[in-house]
Design a protein around this motif. Sequence first.
Motif, PDB file in Angstrom:
ATOM      1  N   ASN A   1     -30.688  35.348  -4.179  1.00  5.07           N
ATOM      2  CA  ASN A   1     -30.717  36.701  -4.737  1.00  5.07           C
ATOM      3  C   ASN A   1     -31.987  37.009  -5.512  1.00  5.07           C
ATOM      4  O   ASN A   1     -32.059  38.002  -6.216  1.00  5.07           O
ATOM      5  N   MET A   2     -33.008  36.157  -5.382  1.00  5.34           N
ATOM      6  CA  MET A   2     -34.250  36.374  -6.126  1.00  5.34           C
ATOM      7  C   MET A   2     -35.230  37.248  -5.330  1.00  5.34           C
ATOM      8  O   MET A   2     -35.420  37.057  -4.135  1.00  5.34           O
ATOM      9  N   ILE A   3     -35.850  38.202  -6.029  1.00  7.53           N
ATOM     10  CA  ILE A   3     -36.814  39.114  -5.401  1.00  7.53           C
ATOM     11  C   ILE A   3     -38.136  39.008  -6.166  1.00  7.53           C
ATOM     12  O   ILE A   3     -38.228  39.454  -7.316  1.00  7.53           O
ATOM     13  N   PRO A   4     -39.167  38.387  -5.561  1.00  2.00           N
ATOM     14  CA  PRO A   4     -40.447  38.236  -6.262  1.00  2.00           C
ATOM     15  C   PRO A   4     -41.354  39.451  -6.075  1.00  2.00           C
ATOM     16  O   PRO A   4     -41.313  40.129  -5.046  1.00  2.00           O
TER      17      PRO A   4
ATOM     18  N   THR B   1     -50.807  32.489  -8.778  1.00  2.00           N
ATOM     19  CA  THR B   1     -50.080  33.742  -8.614  1.00  2.00           C
ATOM     20  C   THR B   1     -49.329  34.053  -9.901  1.00  2.00           C
ATOM     21  O   THR B   1     -48.680  33.180 -10.471  1.00  2.00           O
ATOM     22  N   ASN B   2     -49.434  35.283 -10.349  1.00  2.00           N
ATOM     23  CA  ASN B   2     -48.642  35.774 -11.472  1.00  2.00           C
ATOM     24  C   ASN B   2     -47.582  36.699 -10.895  1.00  2.00           C
ATOM     25  O   ASN B   2     -47.920  37.709 -10.268  1.00  2.00           O
ATOM     26  N   ILE B   3     -46.319  36.358 -11.092  1.00  2.00           N
ATOM     27  CA  ILE B   3     -45.257  37.114 -10.444  1.00  2.00           C
ATOM     28  C   ILE B   3     -44.192  37.561 -11.452  1.00  2.00           C
ATOM     29  O   ILE B   3     -44.061  36.991 -12.533  1.00  2.00           O
ATOM     30  N   PHE B   4     -43.465  38.591 -11.057  1.00  2.00           N
ATOM     31  CA  PHE B   4     -42.239  38.970 -11.727  1.00  2.00           C
ATOM     32  C   PHE B   4     -41.102  38.617 -10.785  1.00  2.00           C
ATOM     33  O   PHE B   4     -41.220  38.775  -9.562  1.00  2.00           O
ATOM     34  N   LEU B   5     -40.018  38.137 -11.339  1.00  2.00           N
ATOM     35  CA  LEU B   5     -38.891  37.695 -10.523  1.00  2.00           C
ATOM     36  C   LEU B   5     -37.624  38.370 -11.026  1.00  2.00           C
ATOM     37  O   LEU B   5     -37.294  38.292 -12.215  1.00  2.00           O
ATOM     38  N   ARG B   6     -36.933  39.045 -10.106  1.00  2.00           N
ATOM     39  CA  ARG B   6     -35.698  39.735 -10.467  1.00  2.00           C
ATOM     40  C   ARG B   6     -34.608  39.425  -9.443  1.00  2.00           C
ATOM     41  O   ARG B   6     -34.895  38.977  -8.340  1.00  2.00           O
ATOM     42  N   ASP B   7     -33.361  39.678  -9.860  1.00  2.00           N
ATOM     43  CA  ASP B   7     -32.264  39.532  -8.908  1.00  2.00           C
ATOM     44  C   ASP B   7     -31.982  40.889  -8.268  1.00  2.00           C
ATOM     45  O   ASP B   7     -32.691  41.863  -8.515  1.00  2.00           O
ATOM     46  N   GLN B   8     -30.926  40.955  -7.418  1.00  2.00           N
ATOM     47  CA  GLN B   8     -30.664  42.182  -6.686  1.00  2.00           C
ATOM     48  C   GLN B   8     -30.193  43.321  -7.575  1.00  2.00           C
ATOM     49  O   GLN B   8     -30.141  44.479  -7.152  1.00  2.00           O
TER      50      GLN B   8
ATOM     51  N   GLY C   1     -31.813  43.965 -10.404  1.00  2.00           N
ATOM     52  CA  GLY C   1     -32.976  44.366 -11.178  1.00  2.00           C
ATOM     53  C   GLY C   1     -33.146  43.607 -12.472  1.00  2.00           C
ATOM     54  O   GLY C   1     -34.057  43.899 -13.249  1.00  2.00           O
ATOM     55  N   GLN C   2     -32.293  42.612 -12.723  1.00  2.00           N
ATOM     56  CA  GLN C   2     -32.388  41.821 -13.950  1.00  2.00           C
ATOM     57  C   GLN C   2     -33.435  40.716 -13.781  1.00  2.00           C
ATOM     58  O   GLN C   2     -33.601  40.170 -12.691  1.00  2.00           O
ATOM     59  N   GLU C   3     -34.127  40.399 -14.858  1.00  2.00           N
ATOM     60  CA  GLU C   3     -35.120  39.325 -14.808  1.00  2.00           C
ATOM     61  C   GLU C   3     -34.440  38.000 -14.473  1.00  2.00           C
ATOM     62  O   GLU C   3     -33.361  37.694 -14.974  1.00  2.00           O
ATOM     63  N   ALA C   4     -35.066  37.221 -13.605  1.00  2.00           N
ATOM     64  CA  ALA C   4     -34.545  35.904 -13.220  1.00  2.00           C
ATOM     65  C   ALA C   4     -35.577  34.857 -13.603  1.00  2.00           C
ATOM     66  O   ALA C   4     -36.762  35.157 -13.775  1.00  2.00           O
ATOM     67  N   ARG C   5     -35.135  33.624 -13.728  1.00  2.00           N
ATOM     68  CA  ARG C   5     -36.061  32.547 -14.079  1.00  2.00           C
ATOM     69  C   ARG C   5     -36.084  31.498 -12.970  1.00  2.00           C
ATOM     70  O   ARG C   5     -35.143  31.387 -12.179  1.00  2.00           O
ATOM     71  N   LEU C   6     -37.183  30.763 -12.924  1.00  2.00           N
ATOM     72  CA  LEU C   6     -37.296  29.653 -11.980  1.00  2.00           C
ATOM     73  C   LEU C   6     -36.924  28.359 -12.701  1.00  2.00           C
ATOM     74  O   LEU C   6     -37.523  28.036 -13.727  1.00  2.00           O
TER      75      LEU C   6
END
Length: 298
Positions: A26-29, A103-110, A112-117
């Motif tokens: 469910n991660m969207i980079p 790479t500098n990325i933002f990661l969110r779930d479906q 729209g909440q911030e997700a972590r690696l």
Amino acid sequence: MKPYHRQRYLFITGGKGAFMIPDFNNMIPELHYYIHRKCTPNWKIDANVIPFIDITYVIDGKAEYNIGGHIYTVKKGDLICIPQNTYRAAVNIPEDLMECYSTNIFLRDQFGQEARLPLPIISHIGIIPRLISRFHEIHEEWLQRDFGYMLKIRGILCLILYQISNLILNENHLSQEDPRIKNSIRYMSMHYSEPLTIDLMARQFHLHPVYYGSLFREAMGMTFKQYLISLRLNYAENMLKSGEYSVSEVALQCGFSDIFYFSKLFKEKKGIPPSGMFPPERRKKKEDTILLPGGKEE
């Protein structure tokens, strides 16, 4: 008030016990910045708290990073993963200048909440040509900026995240690279409806069935039969969701000759009966059907 959604997690078991990791499905980079960095003698990263996730793959040389107040000397083959909102600074090592992909990325779930690696800050993964080629692809798209380039970059980022998470978090990834297992999985995905047996597959690779079964289980974390059933049920679920087939047609096309066994197994593994997978419009149509005298449908 904006709804709050907790990050979903997967339960993983392996040789080191059981643990939880975020659900990568469910991660969207989103790429914020990219650079193929070739350090000069005066190169440095000024100290600041980064609002993004920094993923850097060192392919040559060394550098010294200050991450969250801790000093790390990174070298060729290291993968750096700096979490969002973390203090970061870096300087070069003049006698061995670093080259890396960053790479500098933002990661969110479906939602729209911030997700972590869930990755270590530093992981030594070595030099992997396939991973380097992925960064080359981003490099080309980032510079050319043709139609839809960000969409394509997002897809490449997904492949990179999958590859590095598989390398670091999946204990079985080395076993799954065994060409006999990879070819087995490929064959099973094409012939899942056929009467496959462990003896048949072992013969294809000139192996004893007991050894082949052990090899398969070590690589996949389940027996050959368990994997085959899981594969068939996943295909069955996909067919049912289309609404284009009856339950009996799906059962037969997915290798189940007994529809009652199929229905029982499906409900046991998926939590709902096969008919519960039909799209809403088909379920409603079925509920609205009126039976006329003689058993005929209106």
